[in-house]
Design a protein around this motif. Structure first.
Motif, PDB file in Angstrom:
ATOM      1  N   ALA A  57       0.847  -1.192   0.000  1.00 21.31           N
ATOM      2  CA  ALA A  57       0.000   0.000   0.000  1.00 21.31           C
ATOM      3  C   ALA A  57       0.884   1.244   0.000  1.00 21.31           C
ATOM      4  O   ALA A  57       1.744   1.409   0.877  1.00 21.31           O
ATOM      5  CB  ALA A  57      -0.921  -0.006   1.226  1.00 21.31           C
ATOM      6  N   LEU A  58       0.676   2.114  -0.971  1.00 18.15           N
ATOM      7  CA  LEU A  58       1.531   3.274  -1.179  1.00 18.15           C
ATOM      8  C   LEU A  58       0.887   4.549  -0.649  1.00 18.15           C
ATOM      9  O   LEU A  58      -0.344   4.670  -0.580  1.00 18.15           O
ATOM     10  CB  LEU A  58       1.830   3.443  -2.668  1.00 18.15           C
ATOM     11  CG  LEU A  58       2.523   2.275  -3.368  1.00 18.15           C
ATOM     12  CD1 LEU A  58       2.647   2.571  -4.856  1.00 18.15           C
ATOM     13  CD2 LEU A  58       3.879   1.994  -2.753  1.00 18.15           C
ATOM     14  N   GLY A  59       1.734   5.508  -0.305  1.00 12.59           N
ATOM     15  CA  GLY A  59       1.251   6.833   0.034  1.00 12.59           C
ATOM     16  C   GLY A  59       0.685   7.544  -1.182  1.00 12.59           C
ATOM     17  O   GLY A  59       0.845   7.090  -2.326  1.00 12.59           O
ATOM     18  N   ASP A  60       0.032   8.687  -0.949  1.00 15.02           N
ATOM     19  CA  ASP A  60      -0.690   9.378  -2.022  1.00 15.02           C
ATOM     20  C   ASP A  60       0.219   9.721  -3.205  1.00 15.02           C
ATOM     21  O   ASP A  60      -0.157   9.544  -4.363  1.00 15.02           O
ATOM     22  CB  ASP A  60      -1.337  10.651  -1.481  1.00 15.02           C
ATOM     23  CG  ASP A  60      -2.486  10.356  -0.527  1.00 15.02           C
ATOM     24  OD1 ASP A  60      -2.980   9.205  -0.531  1.00 15.02           O
ATOM     25  OD2 ASP A  60      -2.876  11.265   0.230  1.00 15.02           O
ATOM     26  N   LYS A  61       1.403  10.226  -2.921  1.00 19.16           N
ATOM     27  CA  LYS A  61       2.310  10.654  -3.996  1.00 19.16           C
ATOM     28  C   LYS A  61       2.710   9.457  -4.853  1.00 19.16           C
ATOM     29  O   LYS A  61       2.638   9.511  -6.094  1.00 19.16           O
ATOM     30  CB  LYS A  61       3.541  11.322  -3.402  1.00 19.16           C
ATOM     31  CG  LYS A  61       4.607  11.701  -4.429  1.00 19.16           C
ATOM     32  CD  LYS A  61       5.792  12.392  -3.745  1.00 19.16           C
ATOM     33  CE  LYS A  61       6.895  12.748  -4.743  1.00 19.16           C
ATOM     34  NZ  LYS A  61       7.534  11.519  -5.278  1.00 19.16           N
ATOM     35  N   GLU A  62       3.149   8.391  -4.205  1.00 16.28           N
ATOM     36  CA  GLU A  62       3.600   7.218  -4.944  1.00 16.28           C
ATOM     37  C   GLU A  62       2.444   6.524  -5.650  1.00 16.28           C
ATOM     38  O   GLU A  62       2.625   5.955  -6.735  1.00 16.28           O
ATOM     39  CB  GLU A  62       4.317   6.253  -4.005  1.00 16.28           C
ATOM     40  CG  GLU A  62       5.655   6.737  -3.488  1.00 16.28           C
ATOM     41  CD  GLU A  62       5.537   7.772  -2.374  1.00 16.28           C
ATOM     42  OE1 GLU A  62       6.519   8.473  -2.108  1.00 16.28           O
ATOM     43  OE2 GLU A  62       4.430   7.880  -1.765  1.00 16.28           O
ATOM     44  N   LEU A  63       1.253   6.594  -5.065  1.00 15.96           N
ATOM     45  CA  LEU A  63       0.100   5.987  -5.708  1.00 15.96           C
ATOM     46  C   LEU A  63      -0.258   6.727  -6.993  1.00 15.96           C
ATOM     47  O   LEU A  63      -0.574   6.105  -8.019  1.00 15.96           O
ATOM     48  CB  LEU A  63      -1.090   5.970  -4.748  1.00 15.96           C
ATOM     49  CG  LEU A  63      -2.309   5.169  -5.194  1.00 15.96           C
ATOM     50  CD1 LEU A  63      -1.954   3.697  -5.384  1.00 15.96           C
ATOM     51  CD2 LEU A  63      -3.435   5.301  -4.171  1.00 15.96           C
ATOM     52  N   ARG A  64      -0.165   8.058  -6.965  1.00 16.76           N
ATOM     53  CA  ARG A  64      -0.406   8.826  -8.190  1.00 16.76           C
ATOM     54  C   ARG A  64       0.650   8.489  -9.244  1.00 16.76           C
ATOM     55  O   ARG A  64       0.338   8.376 -10.435  1.00 16.76           O
ATOM     56  CB  ARG A  64      -0.387  10.330  -7.886  1.00 16.76           C
ATOM     57  CG  ARG A  64      -1.589  10.829  -7.098  1.00 16.76           C
ATOM     58  CD  ARG A  64      -1.668  12.348  -7.117  1.00 16.76           C
ATOM     59  NE  ARG A  64      -0.506  12.967  -6.491  1.00 16.76           N
ATOM     60  CZ  ARG A  64      -0.410  13.267  -5.197  1.00 16.76           C
ATOM     61  NH1 ARG A  64      -1.430  13.001  -4.394  1.00 16.76           N
ATOM     62  NH2 ARG A  64       0.668  13.839  -4.711  1.00 16.76           N
ATOM     63  N   LEU A  66       2.237   5.642  -9.524  1.00 21.28           N
ATOM     64  CA  LEU A  66       1.928   4.304 -10.012  1.00 21.28           C
ATOM     65  C   LEU A  66       0.834   4.357 -11.074  1.00 21.28           C
ATOM     66  O   LEU A  66       0.969   3.770 -12.157  1.00 21.28           O
ATOM     67  CB  LEU A  66       1.494   3.414  -8.846  1.00 21.28           C
ATOM     68  CG  LEU A  66       1.013   2.009  -9.210  1.00 21.28           C
ATOM     69  CD1 LEU A  66       2.194   1.138  -9.622  1.00 21.28           C
ATOM     70  CD2 LEU A  66       0.253   1.371  -8.053  1.00 21.28           C
ATOM     71  N   GLU A  67      -0.234   5.050 -10.774  1.00 17.37           N
ATOM     72  CA  GLU A  67      -1.365   5.103 -11.689  1.00 17.37           C
ATOM     73  C   GLU A  67      -1.017   5.846 -12.973  1.00 17.37           C
ATOM     74  O   GLU A  67      -1.623   5.588 -14.014  1.00 17.37           O
ATOM     75  CB  GLU A  67      -2.560   5.736 -10.984  1.00 17.37           C
ATOM     76  CG  GLU A  67      -3.109   4.850  -9.854  1.00 17.37           C
ATOM     77  CD  GLU A  67      -4.190   5.532  -9.045  1.00 17.37           C
ATOM     78  OE1 GLU A  67      -4.295   6.779  -9.110  1.00 17.37           O
ATOM     79  OE2 GLU A  67      -4.921   4.818  -8.325  1.00 17.37           O
ATOM     80  N   ALA A  68      -0.030   6.747 -12.916  1.00  7.66           N
ATOM     81  CA  ALA A  68       0.409   7.449 -14.123  1.00  7.66           C
ATOM     82  C   ALA A  68       1.194   6.533 -15.055  1.00  7.66           C
ATOM     83  O   ALA A  68       1.315   6.819 -16.257  1.00  7.66           O
ATOM     84  CB  ALA A  68       1.259   8.664 -13.744  1.00  7.66           C
ATOM     85  N   LEU A  69       1.708   5.421 -14.523  1.00  9.84           N
ATOM     86  CA  LEU A  69       2.479   4.491 -15.340  1.00  9.84           C
ATOM     87  C   LEU A  69       1.597   3.639 -16.242  1.00  9.84           C
ATOM     88  O   LEU A  69       2.042   3.153 -17.283  1.00  9.84           O
ATOM     89  CB  LEU A  69       3.316   3.565 -14.447  1.00  9.84           C
ATOM     90  CG  LEU A  69       4.345   4.226 -13.545  1.00  9.84           C
ATOM     91  CD1 LEU A  69       4.992   3.183 -12.639  1.00  9.84           C
ATOM     92  CD2 LEU A  69       5.401   4.956 -14.361  1.00  9.84           C
ATOM     93  N   GLY A  70       0.355   3.433 -15.817  1.00 15.72           N
ATOM     94  CA  GLY A  70      -0.562   2.578 -16.557  1.00 15.72           C
ATOM     95  C   GLY A  70      -1.690   2.119 -15.659  1.00 15.72           C
ATOM     96  O   GLY A  70      -1.726   2.433 -14.464  1.00 15.72           O
TER      97      GLY A  70
END
Length: 239
Positions: A57-64, A66-70
């Motif tokens: 489970a990632l923090g908000d910054k890393e989650l964004r 991740l989702e920007a990668l695909g």
């Protein structure tokens, strides 16, 4: 650890989303109540979707990021002990297809839906899965082809970390023989490696892969370049 597993998005301390290659990323994070670190690996398939191996489970910054990668499309739960954040990922991304090694599927399904075993995974030119030999089908490997070569992603089949000094860490790394790495741990040999010769052949084959550039394991260190083959060869000596 089972009592801590839930579908809450519980963010523990973790590092950044580190690019390893053009279609491969790596995150190291904490585990509850122990000094060992865990690793999540993310691979992007040819269609642009993401395969998430051993979710954190990632923090908000890393989650964004991740989702920007695909689009997260596949979740790999690599054995019955690496389920901690799987329910949270499936709750956040309900369309995820979840895969686990056949020999670990029942244990994984105690906590999260499983859509198929590793052999059911739809491989493409960039990401494919294999089930390891000699381990009761309890673990497998993810092989990722990138522009710079091939990465082998294992789980608890090989450890690559330093000894720990806290009580639980000392028990795992010293008494259970999980460090210093790279090595095959005493615990792995006790729990799931039932045919050492067959398992050794897996490691030999991966060490000799043309274009091998990286070995990623579940706990801590990544081996790069020629060190990837050397790490696998050294691990073989512990069988």
């Amino acid at each position: 650890m089972a009592s801590k597993i839930s579908d809450d998005w519980n963010v523990l301390r973790h590092g950044p989303l580190v690019p390893l290659s053009d279609n491969l990323w790596w995150v190291e994070g904490d585990l509850p109540d122990m000094s060992l670190k865990r690793v999540m690996t993310v691979a992007r398939r040819g269609d642009g979707t993401l395969v998430i191996h051993s979710a954190i489970a990632l923090g908000d910054k890393e989650l964004r990021e991740l989702e920007a990668l695909g689009r997260p499309a596949v979740l790999l739960v690599p054995n019955g002990l690496h389920r901690l954040d799987a329910p949270a990922y499936l709750k956040r991304y309900p369309d995820l297809k979840v895969y686990a090694p056949r020999g670990s599927r029942a244990k994984v399904e105690e906590r999260v839906r499983v859509d198929g075993a590793y052999e059911d995974f739809p491989a493409d030119d960039t990401v494919r899965l294999e089930t390891l030999d000699g381990v009761k089908e309890a673990e497998g490997a993810m092989l990722v082809r990138s522009k710079d070569g091939t990465t082998v992603v294992l789980n608890d089949a090989v450890f690559n970390m330093d000894p720990k000094k806290d009580v639980l860490g000392w028990l795992i790394t010293t008494v259970m023989g999980s460090a210093p790495g790279p090595r095959v741990s005493r615990l792995s040999k006790l729990l799931f490696i039932k045919d050492k010769a067959a398992f050794r052949e897996n490691l030999r084959r991966y060490a000799e892969l043309p274009g091998l550039v990286r070995l990623v394991v579940a706990h801590e260190k990544v081996a790069h370049g020629d060190d990837a083959a050397r790490a696998l060869q050294r691990a073989m000596t512990f069988l």
